[in-house]
Scaffold this motif. Sequence first.
Motif, PDB file in Angstrom:
ATOM      1  N   GLY A  57       1.230  92.782 -24.497  1.00 33.14           N
ATOM      2  CA  GLY A  57       0.479  93.923 -25.014  1.00 33.14           C
ATOM      3  C   GLY A  57       0.954  95.237 -24.429  1.00 33.14           C
ATOM      4  N   LEU A  58       2.259  95.349 -24.193  1.00 35.50           N
ATOM      5  CA  LEU A  58       2.818  96.571 -23.604  1.00 35.50           C
ATOM      6  C   LEU A  58       3.917  97.156 -24.483  1.00 35.50           C
ATOM      7  N   GLU A  59       3.658  97.256 -25.780  1.00 36.67           N
ATOM      8  CA  GLU A  59       4.681  97.719 -26.715  1.00 36.67           C
ATOM      9  C   GLU A  59       5.097  99.158 -26.470  1.00 36.67           C
ATOM     10  N   ASN A  60       4.191  99.997 -26.009  1.00 37.37           N
ATOM     11  CA  ASN A  60       4.479 101.423 -25.845  1.00 37.37           C
ATOM     12  C   ASN A  60       4.787 101.803 -24.405  1.00 37.37           C
ATOM     13  N   ASP A  61       4.998 100.829 -23.547  1.00 36.93           N
ATOM     14  CA  ASP A  61       5.161 101.096 -22.126  1.00 36.93           C
ATOM     15  C   ASP A  61       6.627 101.370 -21.798  1.00 36.93           C
ATOM     16  N   GLU A  80     -11.184 102.019 -22.239  1.00 36.82           N
ATOM     17  CA  GLU A  80     -11.157 103.410 -21.800  1.00 36.82           C
ATOM     18  C   GLU A  80     -12.225 103.734 -20.770  1.00 36.82           C
ATOM     19  N   HIS A  81     -13.256 102.912 -20.655  1.00 30.95           N
ATOM     20  CA  HIS A  81     -14.308 103.150 -19.673  1.00 30.95           C
ATOM     21  C   HIS A  81     -13.904 102.704 -18.263  1.00 30.95           C
ATOM     22  N   VAL A  82     -12.775 102.021 -18.145  1.00 31.38           N
ATOM     23  CA  VAL A  82     -12.307 101.494 -16.870  1.00 31.38           C
ATOM     24  C   VAL A  82     -11.573 102.593 -16.094  1.00 31.38           C
ATOM     25  N   ASP A  83     -11.693 102.548 -14.774  1.00 31.06           N
ATOM     26  CA  ASP A  83     -11.009 103.506 -13.909  1.00 31.06           C
ATOM     27  C   ASP A  83      -9.505 103.449 -14.169  1.00 31.06           C
ATOM     28  N   SER A  84      -8.869 104.609 -14.259  1.00 29.37           N
ATOM     29  CA  SER A  84      -7.447 104.655 -14.623  1.00 29.37           C
ATOM     30  C   SER A  84      -6.557 104.021 -13.548  1.00 29.37           C
ATOM     31  N   LYS A  85      -6.937 104.143 -12.279  1.00 33.38           N
ATOM     32  CA  LYS A  85      -6.138 103.527 -11.218  1.00 33.38           C
ATOM     33  C   LYS A  85      -6.159 102.006 -11.335  1.00 33.38           C
ATOM     34  N   LEU A  86      -7.319 101.458 -11.644  1.00 32.05           N
ATOM     35  CA  LEU A  86      -7.438 100.011 -11.809  1.00 32.05           C
ATOM     36  C   LEU A  86      -6.661  99.545 -13.028  1.00 32.05           C
ATOM     37  N   LEU A  87      -6.695 100.324 -14.088  1.00 31.63           N
ATOM     38  CA  LEU A  87      -5.948  99.989 -15.294  1.00 31.63           C
ATOM     39  C   LEU A  87      -4.441 100.035 -15.039  1.00 31.63           C
ATOM     40  N   GLN A  88      -3.995 100.971 -14.222  1.00 31.03           N
ATOM     41  CA  GLN A  88      -2.573 101.037 -13.868  1.00 31.03           C
ATOM     42  C   GLN A  88      -2.153  99.820 -13.048  1.00 31.03           C
ATOM     43  N   LYS A  89      -3.035  99.325 -12.190  1.00 33.68           N
ATOM     44  CA  LYS A  89      -2.737  98.111 -11.423  1.00 33.68           C
ATOM     45  C   LYS A  89      -2.594  96.908 -12.346  1.00 33.68           C
ATOM     46  N   VAL A  90      -3.468  96.833 -13.348  1.00 37.96           N
ATOM     47  CA  VAL A  90      -3.394  95.737 -14.320  1.00 37.96           C
ATOM     48  C   VAL A  90      -2.084  95.815 -15.103  1.00 37.96           C
ATOM     49  N   LYS A  91      -1.713  97.020 -15.533  1.00 35.25           N
ATOM     50  CA  LYS A  91      -0.463  97.193 -16.273  1.00 35.25           C
ATOM     51  C   LYS A  91       0.741  96.814 -15.409  1.00 35.25           C
ATOM     52  N   HIS A  92       0.705  97.200 -14.142  1.00 33.00           N
ATOM     53  CA  HIS A  92       1.818  96.854 -13.255  1.00 33.00           C
ATOM     54  C   HIS A  92       1.924  95.339 -13.081  1.00 33.00           C
ATOM     55  N   PHE A 110      -7.351  91.838 -16.021  1.00 32.59           N
ATOM     56  CA  PHE A 110      -6.097  91.195 -16.419  1.00 32.59           C
ATOM     57  C   PHE A 110      -6.368  90.141 -17.491  1.00 32.59           C
ATOM     58  N   SER A 111      -7.408  89.346 -17.292  1.00 32.20           N
ATOM     59  CA  SER A 111      -7.770  88.318 -18.275  1.00 32.20           C
ATOM     60  C   SER A 111      -8.192  88.934 -19.604  1.00 32.20           C
ATOM     61  N   ILE A 112      -8.952  90.004 -19.529  1.00 35.64           N
ATOM     62  CA  ILE A 112      -9.393  90.677 -20.758  1.00 35.64           C
ATOM     63  C   ILE A 112      -8.194  91.238 -21.507  1.00 35.64           C
TER      64      ILE A 112
END
Length: 135
Positions: A113-117, A58-70, A37-39
């Motif tokens: 940083g969520l322009e395309n979301d 892109e090297h981060v697990d997609s589930k973890l990235l989805q949690k950060v986005k949420h 989240f900080s990054i």
Amino acid sequence: MQRVRRVLLMSLLLLFFNQAPLTMGQAPPASNINNLFSIWAKLSLTGYTQSEIETTLEHVDSKLLQKVKHRLRLNVIQNLARMNLKQEFMTSTTQHDLTAVTNKIRMEIRFAGLENDRYLRVMIRNNFGVPLTLI
């Protein structure tokens, strides 16, 4: 006197050879999601777009990235709620008022940083009643 020396020497040896460290070390990071989240926030505030940030992570697990986005989405919704966005949108009577509301939304989305979301835009529509075409 000799007995005191022996006790002192034994206690010092015991402390010296004990496995536990005597000083405090650096604590491990709280969790990986806080770090990501900080990054993400740091990259978005320095001007990276959502696609650039996702490429960087892109090297981060997609589930973890989805949690950060949420979590970022929820922060955007909370920030907009603190700005009384729903009230401003409902009471907007001129084009200038409507432009001010949409600029606030776009600014918060950009800072997160969520322009395309698309999901964030749907959340904004559901929470504040602003049509997707205006965002």
